[in-house]
Scaffold this motif. Structure first.
Motif, PDB file in Angstrom:
ATOM      1  N   LEU A   1       0.825  -1.206   0.000  1.00 57.98           N
ATOM      2  CA  LEU A   1       0.000   0.000   0.000  1.00 57.98           C
ATOM      3  C   LEU A   1       0.857   1.252   0.000  1.00 57.98           C
ATOM      4  CD1 LEU A   1      -2.670   1.531   0.302  1.00 57.98           C
ATOM      5  CD2 LEU A   1      -2.482   1.190   2.776  1.00 57.98           C
ATOM      6  N   TRP A   2       1.849   1.305   0.866  1.00 57.22           N
ATOM      7  CA  TRP A   2       2.680   2.507   0.937  1.00 57.22           C
ATOM      8  C   TRP A   2       3.670   2.571  -0.202  1.00 57.22           C
ATOM      9  CZ3 TRP A   2       1.564   6.684   3.547  1.00 57.22           C
ATOM     10  CH2 TRP A   2       0.583   6.573   4.538  1.00 57.22           C
ATOM     11  N   GLY A   3       4.010   1.435  -0.782  1.00 58.32           N
ATOM     12  CA  GLY A   3       4.799   1.464  -2.013  1.00 58.32           C
ATOM     13  C   GLY A   3       4.020   2.081  -3.155  1.00 58.32           C
TER      14      GLY A   3
ATOM     15  N   GLY B   1       7.008   2.310   2.455  1.00 57.26           N
ATOM     16  CA  GLY B   1       7.201   3.720   2.130  1.00 57.26           C
ATOM     17  C   GLY B   1       8.571   3.999   1.551  1.00 57.26           C
ATOM     18  N   VAL B   2       9.591   3.396   2.156  1.00 56.76           N
ATOM     19  CA  VAL B   2      10.951   3.541   1.623  1.00 56.76           C
ATOM     20  C   VAL B   2      11.030   2.938   0.221  1.00 56.76           C
ATOM     21  CG1 VAL B   2      13.369   2.849   1.927  1.00 56.76           C
ATOM     22  CG2 VAL B   2      12.029   3.612   3.898  1.00 56.76           C
ATOM     23  N   ALA B   3      10.371   1.797   0.026  1.00 60.88           N
ATOM     24  CA  ALA B   3      10.365   1.162  -1.299  1.00 60.88           C
ATOM     25  C   ALA B   3       9.744   2.077  -2.348  1.00 60.88           C
ATOM     26  CB  ALA B   3       9.606  -0.169  -1.241  1.00 60.88           C
ATOM     27  N   GLY B   4       8.678   2.805  -1.960  1.00 57.84           N
ATOM     28  CA  GLY B   4       8.043   3.715  -2.893  1.00 57.84           C
ATOM     29  C   GLY B   4       8.958   4.828  -3.349  1.00 57.84           C
ATOM     30  N   VAL B   5       9.823   5.274  -2.471  1.00 61.64           N
ATOM     31  CA  VAL B   5      10.810   6.293  -2.847  1.00 61.64           C
ATOM     32  C   VAL B   5      11.927   5.675  -3.678  1.00 61.64           C
ATOM     33  CG1 VAL B   5      12.522   7.937  -1.964  1.00 61.64           C
ATOM     34  CG2 VAL B   5      10.309   7.709  -0.820  1.00 61.64           C
ATOM     35  N   LEU B   6      12.415   4.520  -3.229  1.00 60.28           N
ATOM     36  CA  LEU B   6      13.533   3.869  -3.919  1.00 60.28           C
ATOM     37  C   LEU B   6      13.198   3.527  -5.364  1.00 60.28           C
ATOM     38  CD1 LEU B   6      14.994   1.420  -1.238  1.00 60.28           C
ATOM     39  CD2 LEU B   6      16.025   3.524  -2.113  1.00 60.28           C
ATOM     40  N   VAL B   7      11.972   3.078  -5.625  1.00 57.80           N
ATOM     41  CA  VAL B   7      11.644   2.656  -6.985  1.00 57.80           C
ATOM     42  C   VAL B   7      11.696   3.835  -7.948  1.00 57.80           C
ATOM     43  CG1 VAL B   7       9.118   2.932  -6.808  1.00 57.80           C
ATOM     44  CG2 VAL B   7      10.074   1.215  -8.343  1.00 57.80           C
ATOM     45  N   VAL B   8      11.272   5.016  -7.497  1.00 54.78           N
ATOM     46  CA  VAL B   8      11.336   6.195  -8.357  1.00 54.78           C
ATOM     47  C   VAL B   8      12.791   6.602  -8.616  1.00 54.78           C
ATOM     48  CG1 VAL B   8      10.723   8.634  -8.560  1.00 54.78           C
ATOM     49  CG2 VAL B   8       9.073   7.013  -7.608  1.00 54.78           C
ATOM     50  N   LEU B   9      13.589   6.637  -7.558  1.00 54.63           N
ATOM     51  CA  LEU B   9      14.990   7.017  -7.711  1.00 54.63           C
ATOM     52  C   LEU B   9      15.754   6.000  -8.546  1.00 54.63           C
ATOM     53  CD1 LEU B   9      15.744   8.187  -4.054  1.00 54.63           C
ATOM     54  CD2 LEU B   9      15.211   9.605  -6.038  1.00 54.63           C
TER      55      LEU B   9
END
Length: 217
Positions: A6-8, A74-82
């Motif tokens: 969900l947060w991803g 949540g961290v995964a959601g940021v990492l995937v974009v970067l």
């Protein structure tokens, strides 16, 4: 959908809206004449964000709390974009963000067990032991995978070859192998010639590929 998934999903969606050129497309700001090729060009950020959250939470599902799962996702959601932006810059052949989703966030998820596990995790007083074990496992698997894959592809390159013509790259192998496009709006070439207008080429994401295909024709 798990808390991590969900947060991803939520994090990259928010990132795209905040940085976008418009609410409909949500494109990150880019120099004139070029649009960012994230996940890839289009609206696949949301499903890839969810997949990144799933990839990240897989290793620790039985060991972390719901709150830990939210943080990991949540961290995964940021990492995937970067990560998608990084692999695009280094010209990795990954049009759907698979390395960013599964490679980067699978690694993050494995390491996150050493941080968020209720028993033995660093944030729960377990010290560095479990984190070290997880890091060693990631390193061992990565070395084996890179070495074995590199050897296989080297042998294939020297024998049967591993590249298709640039025109087929531009169209997408789904067209040549299966006769249908996999990603509407991201294909070009012969589709326009046969009158399939809804699959009009979007060449702003890869002008160098378009130029190479034109030269080969």
């Amino acid at each position: 959908m798990s808390d991590g998934a969900l947060w991803g999903w939520v994090i990259p969606r928010g990132t795209f809206v905040l940085k976008g050129n418009g609410p409909e497309r949500g494109w990150p700001q880019q120099p004139a004449g070029r649009r960012a090729c994230y996940l890839p060009c289009g609206n696949t950020a949301r499903p890839n964000g969810a997949l990144a959250g799933l990839a990240a939470i897989t290793a620790g599902t039985a060991y972390v709390t719901p709150a830990g799962a939210v943080i990991i996702g949540g961290v995964a959601g940021v990492l995937v974009v970067l990560a998608v932006g990084f692999f695009d810059r280094v010209r990795a052949d990954d049009p759907v963000g698979a390395i960013a989703v599964h490679g980067v966030n699978g690694t993050w998820g494995a390491l996150a067990v050493g941080l968020f596990a209720e028993k033995g995790g660093l944030f729960y007083g377990g010290g560095l032991h479990l984190l070290g074990v997880q890091a060693l496992g990631v390193l061992a698997v990565s070395l084996w995978a890179f070495t074995a894959t590199g050897l296989v592809f080297y042998l294939l390159k020297k024998t049967v070859g591993i590249r298709v013509p640039a025109s087929e790259e531009l169209e997408g192998l789904d067209i040549n192998e299966h006769g249908i496009p996999a990603y509407a709006g991201l294909v070009a070439g012969s589709l326009g010639e046969v009158g399939v207008d809804e699959f009009a080429p979007d060449t702003t994401c890869a002008p160098e590929v378009v130029s190479r295909a034109a030269v080969q024709k």
